[in-house]
Design a protein around this motif. Sequence first.
Motif, PDB file in Angstrom:
ATOM      1  N   ILE A 170       0.868  -1.058   0.241  1.00  0.00           N
ATOM      2  CA  ILE A 170       0.491   0.177  -0.044  1.00  0.00           C
ATOM      3  C   ILE A 170       1.198   1.053   0.088  1.00  0.00           C
ATOM      4  O   ILE A 170       0.810   1.980  -0.446  1.00  0.00           O
ATOM      5  CB  ILE A 170      -1.039  -0.452   1.437  1.00  0.00           C
ATOM      6  CG1 ILE A 170      -2.161  -0.983   0.953  1.00  0.00           C
ATOM      7  CG2 ILE A 170      -2.002   1.437   1.127  1.00  0.00           C
ATOM      8  CD1 ILE A 170      -2.604  -1.602   2.291  1.00  0.00           C
ATOM      9  N   HIS A 171       1.859   1.112   1.284  1.00  0.00           N
ATOM     10  CA  HIS A 171       3.001   1.927   1.099  1.00  0.00           C
ATOM     11  C   HIS A 171       3.214   2.433   0.248  1.00  0.00           C
ATOM     12  O   HIS A 171       3.548   3.769  -0.923  1.00  0.00           O
ATOM     13  CB  HIS A 171       3.783   2.024   2.666  1.00  0.00           C
ATOM     14  CG  HIS A 171       4.462   3.452   2.294  1.00  0.00           C
ATOM     15  ND1 HIS A 171       5.761   3.345   1.379  1.00  0.00           N
ATOM     16  CD2 HIS A 171       4.610   4.642   3.273  1.00  0.00           C
ATOM     17  CE1 HIS A 171       6.919   4.908   1.496  1.00  0.00           C
ATOM     18  NE2 HIS A 171       5.751   5.700   2.347  1.00  0.00           N
ATOM     19  N   ALA A 172       4.579   1.500  -1.280  1.00  0.00           N
ATOM     20  CA  ALA A 172       4.738   1.595  -2.437  1.00  0.00           C
ATOM     21  C   ALA A 172       4.206   2.023  -3.053  1.00  0.00           C
ATOM     22  O   ALA A 172       4.465   3.047  -3.923  1.00  0.00           O
ATOM     23  CB  ALA A 172       5.006   0.208  -2.344  1.00  0.00           C
ATOM     24  N   ARG A 173       2.533   1.503  -3.038  1.00  0.00           N
ATOM     25  CA  ARG A 173       1.669   2.430  -4.722  1.00  0.00           C
ATOM     26  C   ARG A 173       1.139   3.527  -4.438  1.00  0.00           C
ATOM     27  O   ARG A 173       1.548   4.490  -5.605  1.00  0.00           O
ATOM     28  CB  ARG A 173       0.725   1.357  -4.355  1.00  0.00           C
ATOM     29  CG  ARG A 173       0.585  -0.055  -5.226  1.00  0.00           C
ATOM     30  CD  ARG A 173      -1.024  -0.811  -5.028  1.00  0.00           C
ATOM     31  NE  ARG A 173      -0.735  -2.160  -5.066  1.00  0.00           N
ATOM     32  CZ  ARG A 173      -0.529  -2.747  -6.351  1.00  0.00           C
ATOM     33  NH1 ARG A 173      -0.762  -1.498  -7.315  1.00  0.00           N
ATOM     34  NH2 ARG A 173       0.002  -3.504  -6.503  1.00  0.00           N
ATOM     35  N   ALA A 174       1.495   4.354  -2.774  1.00  0.00           N
ATOM     36  CA  ALA A 174       0.686   5.573  -2.750  1.00  0.00           C
ATOM     37  C   ALA A 174       2.395   6.485  -3.074  1.00  0.00           C
ATOM     38  O   ALA A 174       2.022   7.451  -3.813  1.00  0.00           O
ATOM     39  CB  ALA A 174       0.685   5.899  -1.074  1.00  0.00           C
ATOM     40  N   CYS A 175       3.710   5.578  -2.702  1.00  0.00           N
ATOM     41  CA  CYS A 175       4.551   6.821  -2.806  1.00  0.00           C
ATOM     42  C   CYS A 175       4.625   6.609  -4.358  1.00  0.00           C
ATOM     43  O   CYS A 175       4.716   7.821  -5.196  1.00  0.00           O
ATOM     44  CB  CYS A 175       5.736   6.216  -2.846  1.00  0.00           C
ATOM     45  SG  CYS A 175       6.358   6.056  -0.477  1.00  0.00           S
ATOM     46  N   ALA A 176       4.290   5.366  -5.190  1.00  0.00           N
ATOM     47  CA  ALA A 176       4.187   5.571  -7.018  1.00  0.00           C
ATOM     48  C   ALA A 176       3.040   6.433  -7.434  1.00  0.00           C
ATOM     49  O   ALA A 176       3.748   7.644  -8.493  1.00  0.00           O
ATOM     50  CB  ALA A 176       3.700   4.295  -7.429  1.00  0.00           C
ATOM     51  N   ARG A 177       2.247   6.914  -6.682  1.00  0.00           N
ATOM     52  CA  ARG A 177       1.281   7.763  -7.106  1.00  0.00           C
ATOM     53  C   ARG A 177       1.906   9.245  -7.220  1.00  0.00           C
ATOM     54  O   ARG A 177       1.636  10.142  -7.833  1.00  0.00           O
ATOM     55  CB  ARG A 177      -0.123   8.238  -6.453  1.00  0.00           C
ATOM     56  CG  ARG A 177      -1.155   6.702  -6.760  1.00  0.00           C
ATOM     57  CD  ARG A 177      -2.520   6.896  -6.102  1.00  0.00           C
ATOM     58  NE  ARG A 177      -2.674   6.445  -5.030  1.00  0.00           N
ATOM     59  CZ  ARG A 177      -2.711   5.765  -3.914  1.00  0.00           C
ATOM     60  NH1 ARG A 177      -2.400   4.590  -4.564  1.00  0.00           N
ATOM     61  NH2 ARG A 177      -2.606   5.005  -3.076  1.00  0.00           N
ATOM     62  N   LEU A 178       2.163   9.571  -5.456  1.00  0.00           N
ATOM     63  CA  LEU A 178       3.096  10.912  -5.910  1.00  0.00           C
ATOM     64  C   LEU A 178       3.916  10.935  -6.484  1.00  0.00           C
ATOM     65  O   LEU A 178       4.577  12.033  -7.307  1.00  0.00           O
ATOM     66  CB  LEU A 178       3.390  11.235  -4.224  1.00  0.00           C
ATOM     67  CG  LEU A 178       2.576  11.093  -3.314  1.00  0.00           C
ATOM     68  CD1 LEU A 178       2.909  10.976  -1.992  1.00  0.00           C
ATOM     69  CD2 LEU A 178       1.609  12.073  -3.124  1.00  0.00           C
ATOM     70  N   ALA A 179       4.739  10.546  -6.744  1.00  0.00           N
ATOM     71  CA  ALA A 179       5.943  10.328  -7.784  1.00  0.00           C
ATOM     72  C   ALA A 179       5.073  10.747  -8.876  1.00  0.00           C
ATOM     73  O   ALA A 179       5.755  11.524  -9.900  1.00  0.00           O
ATOM     74  CB  ALA A 179       6.836   9.080  -7.938  1.00  0.00           C
ATOM     75  N   ASP A 180       4.345   9.846 -10.053  1.00  0.00           N
ATOM     76  CA  ASP A 180       3.669   9.891 -11.237  1.00  0.00           C
ATOM     77  C   ASP A 180       3.395  11.421 -11.309  1.00  0.00           C
ATOM     78  O   ASP A 180       2.889  12.123 -12.278  1.00  0.00           O
ATOM     79  CB  ASP A 180       2.467   9.391 -11.193  1.00  0.00           C
ATOM     80  CG  ASP A 180       2.688   7.851 -11.836  1.00  0.00           C
ATOM     81  OD1 ASP A 180       3.933   7.867 -12.481  1.00  0.00           O
ATOM     82  OD2 ASP A 180       2.429   6.149 -11.185  1.00  0.00           O
ATOM     83  N   GLN A 181       2.452  12.058 -10.018  1.00  0.00           N
ATOM     84  CA  GLN A 181       1.918  13.304 -10.165  1.00  0.00           C
ATOM     85  C   GLN A 181       3.398  14.345  -9.742  1.00  0.00           C
ATOM     86  O   GLN A 181       2.940  15.455 -10.651  1.00  0.00           O
ATOM     87  CB  GLN A 181       1.229  13.326  -8.375  1.00  0.00           C
ATOM     88  CG  GLN A 181      -0.010  12.729  -8.268  1.00  0.00           C
ATOM     89  CD  GLN A 181      -0.629  13.171  -6.851  1.00  0.00           C
ATOM     90  OE1 GLN A 181       0.031  13.598  -6.005  1.00  0.00           O
ATOM     91  NE2 GLN A 181      -1.840  12.507  -6.902  1.00  0.00           N
ATOM     92  N   ALA A 182       4.337  13.731  -9.334  1.00  0.00           N
ATOM     93  CA  ALA A 182       5.914  15.151  -9.616  1.00  0.00           C
ATOM     94  C   ALA A 182       5.956  15.099 -11.119  1.00  0.00           C
ATOM     95  O   ALA A 182       6.273  16.080 -11.347  1.00  0.00           O
ATOM     96  CB  ALA A 182       6.911  14.650  -8.898  1.00  0.00           C
ATOM     97  N   VAL A 183       6.033  13.754 -11.866  1.00  0.00           N
ATOM     98  CA  VAL A 183       6.284  13.815 -13.203  1.00  0.00           C
ATOM     99  C   VAL A 183       5.623  14.729 -13.554  1.00  0.00           C
ATOM    100  O   VAL A 183       5.482  14.919 -14.654  1.00  0.00           O
ATOM    101  CB  VAL A 183       6.583  12.655 -13.231  1.00  0.00           C
ATOM    102  CG1 VAL A 183       6.788  12.359 -15.059  1.00  0.00           C
ATOM    103  CG2 VAL A 183       7.441  11.850 -12.830  1.00  0.00           C
TER     104      VAL A 183
END
Length: 308
Positions: free
Chosen positions: A1-14
């Motif tokens: 869950i944490h990894a997916r949440a971090c991935a969503r934040l990273a995608d938003q930053a991109v």
Amino acid sequence: IHARACARLADQAVRRTCPDVVFGPCMSRPLGFMETSKPIVYASDATASLLVNAYDVYRRRGRSWKAAMHDFENQAIARADRVALASRSSVQSAIEDHQADPAKVSVVPLGANVSLPSGEEVVVPAEPPRPESLDLLLVAADPERKQLRLCVEIAAGLRLRGWTATLHYIGPHRPECESEFVAWAGRLQLGNQEDAAKHRFLLEKCHIALLPSLAEMYGISPIESAAYARPAVVSDVGGLSTVILDRLTGRVLPATMPCDGWVDAIEGMVEREDRYRSFSSEAFKRHESVLNWPSWGASIRTLMEELI
């Protein structure tokens, strides 16, 4: 869950910044879940398989945690367009343990976490040791894994052969620190100016760095010694055979080598002054050409440019 949440934040930053390339150093958890179409460069000093099998702190973890780490690594390596790993052993693990495409995996060695104060220069080659003064250096936050006791035995063995050897040790206190062969420097915090100066002093004072580790993902301390033109004697585990080139910038010995074998190797390096000077010069040359952060950065930049 944490990894997916971090991935969503990273995608938003991109999406917000629109970079040409996404760079993820030691970020295996979120990388595998990212949805961006931008090319990805993943960099690390080790793979999950190596970590969970090499270090006690990870070996003691449960099966589910280990399986999760393995899956994160698989996904990150599969998702990345280029993978930069610090050593040949890590590249081999990425291919064999995590099914990496060999064409997209590269060895990109890390640099030394030490820099000379402005105006100071390294003398190359270093002055060879004399029988009356042979200084060895061990830097070990984990003195059991890096075999402090063996290092003390090596110093004692050299003394039996006529070398007045002293082991300078940076790390936590252990009973071995009370040995007459050991000069314990304490636990140094390199963010502290006085500790950093003491560290540099020992790098310059000591003739040979020792690192007979039982496990080691990479090995920064021999590179720090190389920055001061000091060769190293290390074990053949993990990335140490990438850091040290055997019989050129130091010696790489089996981790199971008895003490006498380590003593033989060191004596072979120092008994002839021209031999020691050659080791010293080659160690510094490799630091200047490969084992430094600007070289690491240039290699990473090249991988990025291949994707643009």
